[in-house]
Design an enzyme around this catalytic site. Structure first.
Site, PDB file in Angstrom:
ATOM      1  N   ASN A   1       0.962  -1.089   0.236  1.00 49.04           N
ATOM      2  CA  ASN A   1       0.072  -0.010   0.061  1.00 49.04           C
ATOM      3  C   ASN A   1       0.780   1.263   0.210  1.00 49.04           C
ATOM      4  O   ASN A   1       1.507   1.466   1.031  1.00 49.04           O
ATOM      5  CB  ASN A   1      -0.883  -0.245   1.301  1.00 49.04           C
ATOM      6  CG  ASN A   1      -1.838   1.170   1.337  1.00 49.04           C
ATOM      7  OD1 ASN A   1      -1.803   2.066   0.402  1.00 49.04           O
ATOM      8  ND2 ASN A   1      -2.680   1.174   2.273  1.00 49.04           N
TER       9      ASN A   1
ATOM     10  N   GLU B   1      -8.362  -4.703   5.502  1.00 53.93           N
ATOM     11  CA  GLU B   1      -8.273  -4.389   3.971  1.00 53.93           C
ATOM     12  C   GLU B   1      -7.066  -5.248   3.525  1.00 53.93           C
ATOM     13  O   GLU B   1      -7.144  -6.065   2.199  1.00 53.93           O
ATOM     14  CB  GLU B   1      -8.138  -2.996   3.790  1.00 53.93           C
ATOM     15  CG  GLU B   1      -9.403  -2.399   4.039  1.00 53.93           C
ATOM     16  CD  GLU B   1      -9.024  -0.870   4.553  1.00 53.93           C
ATOM     17  OE1 GLU B   1      -8.438  -0.594   5.335  1.00 53.93           O
ATOM     18  OE2 GLU B   1      -9.543   0.152   3.714  1.00 53.93           O
TER      19      GLU B   1
ATOM     20  N   HIS C   1     -12.828   3.550   0.245  1.00 55.68           N
ATOM     21  CA  HIS C   1     -13.006   2.462   1.236  1.00 55.68           C
ATOM     22  C   HIS C   1     -13.698   1.204   0.907  1.00 55.68           C
ATOM     23  O   HIS C   1     -14.273   0.398   1.625  1.00 55.68           O
ATOM     24  CB  HIS C   1     -13.743   2.795   2.492  1.00 55.68           C
ATOM     25  CG  HIS C   1     -12.898   3.964   3.202  1.00 55.68           C
ATOM     26  ND1 HIS C   1     -13.622   5.198   3.967  1.00 55.68           N
ATOM     27  CD2 HIS C   1     -11.588   4.185   3.371  1.00 55.68           C
ATOM     28  CE1 HIS C   1     -12.716   5.948   4.261  1.00 55.68           C
ATOM     29  NE2 HIS C   1     -11.439   5.600   4.211  1.00 55.68           N
TER      30      HIS C   1
ATOM     31  N   ARG D   1     -10.772  16.301   7.105  1.00 60.27           N
ATOM     32  CA  ARG D   1     -11.548  16.573   6.067  1.00 60.27           C
ATOM     33  C   ARG D   1     -12.913  17.107   6.350  1.00 60.27           C
ATOM     34  O   ARG D   1     -13.558  16.591   7.524  1.00 60.27           O
ATOM     35  CB  ARG D   1     -11.823  15.393   4.985  1.00 60.27           C
ATOM     36  CG  ARG D   1     -10.506  15.093   4.191  1.00 60.27           C
ATOM     37  CD  ARG D   1     -10.849  14.071   3.281  1.00 60.27           C
ATOM     38  NE  ARG D   1      -9.495  13.204   3.305  1.00 60.27           N
ATOM     39  CZ  ARG D   1      -9.593  11.789   3.016  1.00 60.27           C
ATOM     40  NH1 ARG D   1     -10.447  11.172   3.205  1.00 60.27           N
ATOM     41  NH2 ARG D   1      -8.505  11.208   3.066  1.00 60.27           N
TER      42      ARG D   1
ATOM     43  N   ARG E   1      -2.734  -2.122  -3.151  1.00 60.42           N
ATOM     44  CA  ARG E   1      -4.018  -1.283  -3.150  1.00 60.42           C
ATOM     45  C   ARG E   1      -3.736  -0.203  -4.136  1.00 60.42           C
ATOM     46  O   ARG E   1      -2.820   0.585  -4.453  1.00 60.42           O
ATOM     47  CB  ARG E   1      -3.916  -0.577  -1.538  1.00 60.42           C
ATOM     48  CG  ARG E   1      -4.957   0.472  -1.526  1.00 60.42           C
ATOM     49  CD  ARG E   1      -5.092   0.986  -0.189  1.00 60.42           C
ATOM     50  NE  ARG E   1      -6.046   1.999  -0.131  1.00 60.42           N
ATOM     51  CZ  ARG E   1      -6.045   3.262   0.424  1.00 60.42           C
ATOM     52  NH1 ARG E   1      -5.057   3.569   1.036  1.00 60.42           N
ATOM     53  NH2 ARG E   1      -6.957   4.192   0.330  1.00 60.42           N
TER      54      ARG E   1
END
Ligand code: ADP
Length: 397
Positions: free
Chosen positions: A9, A380, A175, A236, A86
């Site tokens: 990743n 994940e 996601h 965010r 990823r």
């Protein structure tokens, strides 16, 4: 250990790496941070000692160094039999994971305009791994792919239709790997099959998103064209009035700076003026810091509103699921969020809620709740390892 799977990743300045064995058990993980800066740093999880990296080390150098360190320590005896990456954005091209070849790599490059900060660096990792292991099959697993089943009413913005046609402006959602894992784990926990299970999945980490999953399929999600839309997140803003953009431009703030503020200086950090870290915010709130308590309140209220919004895409609900660092660990966030949802029939069992922390999954609703509420740790990397195995070795590893 003989056959292993490698999961990679690549972030803008970091690289995470995980090694799985042929039973898909995680054997090791490693992390490199502050890449391309003079403080580049790497270490293997569980080891006190840093793995030395040259100053300014690139993703490629970090990868080579960490692989060598894993081999030297006999954590990875041979070359892996497959590598899973990823990749953030698969646009409308990738509806599922893909075996990497010149054609699929070019297609990922084509998606870069949709994720200019992420896809190029994901590709750096892919190309570096390709040159290190030229004969090992590699697979890309996309954050967006699981949401490609969204119907047009959920993915189209109410904008001039040419924007979608000419520039592919639409909701993509992110996601996806985590929400997919929730669909499967929730079904398993409830003794059902994913194809007959409908859930609302709330992934609450530094980035936060919520997804409506109907019979195993993603039918609506809160993140949009970019990961900025939707819930309040660590830094965010999530949803704001689009008119804000013109207002701030009128104050002399450039488009680039507005984007920077909305992505990096807003959310929990902006509201509290202190930190984007939920654990620290809870501590601050407990010590009477009012802006931190308000930040948590706004976070939970927005989340509760979105649970309601996700109901519009479902005809039945088998569970509301919490995951991600906050979703898995913060009993306070779960309790405050569900406190807004009693009219919909959600009721929490406070003792069960408090007993669920990291690495423990289970139900937290009270006996009079209309719907089950689950806490499920996400994984994940495991999904990426399984996909790499399925596509690269036909599932034999
Ligand atoms: P990322 O999106 O970077 O993978 P994580 O899923 O690890 O992030 O989530 C990070 C968030 O989880 C942080 O806000 C952190 O404070 C929060 N978190 C972790 N443990 C706890 C805890 N015990 N209580 C509250 N929040 C927690």
């Amino acid at each position: 250990m003989d056959a292993s799977l490698l999961v990679i990743n690549c972030g803008s300045s970091s690289l995470k790496l995980a090694v799985f064995d042929d039973q898909h058990r995680k054997r090791a993980s490693a992390l490199a941070e502050r890449l391309n800066s003079k403080n580049a740093f790497a270490r293997i999880a569980g080891s006190e000692q840093a793995v030395p990296l040259p100053s300014g080390a690139s993703h490629e150098i970090a990868l080579g160094t960490l692989i060598k360190a894993l081999k030297d320590r006999a954590i990875m005896a041979n070359d892996p039999c497959a590598i899973g990456h990823r990749v953030v954005h698969g646009g409308e091209t990738f509806r599922e994971a893909a075996l990497l070849n010149d054609e699929t790599i070019a297609a990922i490059e084509d998606c870069a305009s949709l994720a200019p900060l992420h896809n190029p660096v994901n590709l750096d990792g892919i190309l570096a791994t390709r040159s290190l292991f030229p004969s090992v099959p590699q697979v890309a697993v996309f954050d967006t792919a699981y949401h490609q089943t969204l119907p047009p009413r959920a993915f189209l913005y109410a904008l001039p239709e040419t924007y979608y046609r000419d520039w592919a402006v639409r909701r993509y959602g992110f996601h996806g790997t985590s929400h997919y894992f929730m669909a499967h784990e929730a079904a398993r926990l409830l003794g059902r099959t994913p194809a007959t299970t409908s859930i609302i999945s709330a992934h609450l980490g530094n980035g936060c998103s919520i997804t409506a999953i109907r019979d195993g399929i993603s039918v609506d999600t809160s993140m949009g064209l970019t990961p900025l839309e939707g819930l309040v997140m660590g830094t965010r803003s999530g949803d704001v009035d689009p008119g804000l953009f013109d207002f701030l431009a009128g104050k002399g703030i450039s488009a680039k700076d507005i984007n920077e503020v909305l992505n990096k200086q807003s959310g929990l950090l902006g509201l509290s003026g202190q930190t984007n870290d939920m654990r620290s915010l809870c501590d601050l709130a407990d010590h009477g810091h009012t802006p931190s308590a308000l930040a948590i309140d706004i976070f939970c209220f927005r989340l509760a509103k979105y649970v309601g919004a996700m109901m519009a895409s479902l005809t039945s609900l088998d569970a509301l699921v919490f995951t991600g660092g906050i979703g898995e660990n913060s009993a306070r966030v779960r309790q405050q969020t569900l406190g807004h949802l009693s009219l919909m029939g959600f009721q929490i069992d406070n003792a069960l809620n408090k007993s669920h922390g990291a690495h423990s999954q289970g139900r937290i609703e009270s006996s009079d709740s209309r719907f089950p509420v689950l806490v499920i740790p996400t994984d994940e990397e495991l999904v990426i390892a399984r996909e790499a195995s399925r596509l690269a070795t036909g599932g034999s590893v």
